[in-house]
Design an enzyme around this catalytic site. Structure first.
Site, mmCIF file in Angstrom:
data_model
loop_
_atom_site.group_PDB
_atom_site.id
_atom_site.type_symbol
_atom_site.label_atom_id
_atom_site.label_comp_id
_atom_site.label_asym_id
_atom_site.label_seq_id
_atom_site.Cartn_x
_atom_site.Cartn_y
_atom_site.Cartn_z
ATOM 1 N N PRO A 2 0.562 -1.285 0.392
ATOM 2 C CA PRO A 2 0.080 -0.376 -0.153
ATOM 3 C C PRO A 2 1.154 1.250 -0.279
ATOM 4 O O PRO A 2 1.773 1.172 0.695
ATOM 5 C CB PRO A 2 -0.879 -0.201 1.177
ATOM 6 C CG PRO A 2 -0.873 -1.237 2.004
ATOM 7 C CD PRO A 2 0.628 -2.333 1.385
ATOM 8 N N LEU A 3 0.460 2.276 -1.157
ATOM 9 C CA LEU A 3 1.005 3.427 -0.884
ATOM 10 C C LEU A 3 0.125 4.780 -0.859
ATOM 11 O O LEU A 3 -0.990 4.260 -1.509
ATOM 12 C CB LEU A 3 2.199 4.020 -1.980
ATOM 13 C CG LEU A 3 1.793 5.192 -2.659
ATOM 14 C CD1 LEU A 3 3.178 5.135 -1.409
ATOM 15 C CD2 LEU A 3 3.099 5.319 -3.802
#
Length: 68
Positions: A2-3
């Protein structure tokens, strides 16, 4: 991995930004099936003179609030 990218108008303290990073990291960890070391958080600060709502910059809004 996840970013999460967060864009803010400049003006928060380093402590406020660090706390926000922690809280965002914890929210992703609670809600997404991933490892803590895989979470990336990027904070971008934009000068208040470079961010506008309509045709008024945040800096102009700040000045207007200060004179009211």
């Amino acid at each position: 991995m996840p970013l999460v990218e967060v864009t803010l108008a400049a003006g928060r303290s380093d402590d406020q930004i660090r706390t926000m990073i922690h809280e965002v990291h914890e929210a992703v960890l609670r809600t997404v099936n991933t490892q803590p070391e895989h979470i990336r958080v990027i904070v971008r600060e934009v000068p208040r003179t470079h961010w506008a709502t309509g045709d008024t910059t945040i800096a102009e809004m700040d000045r207007k609030k200060g004179s009211a």
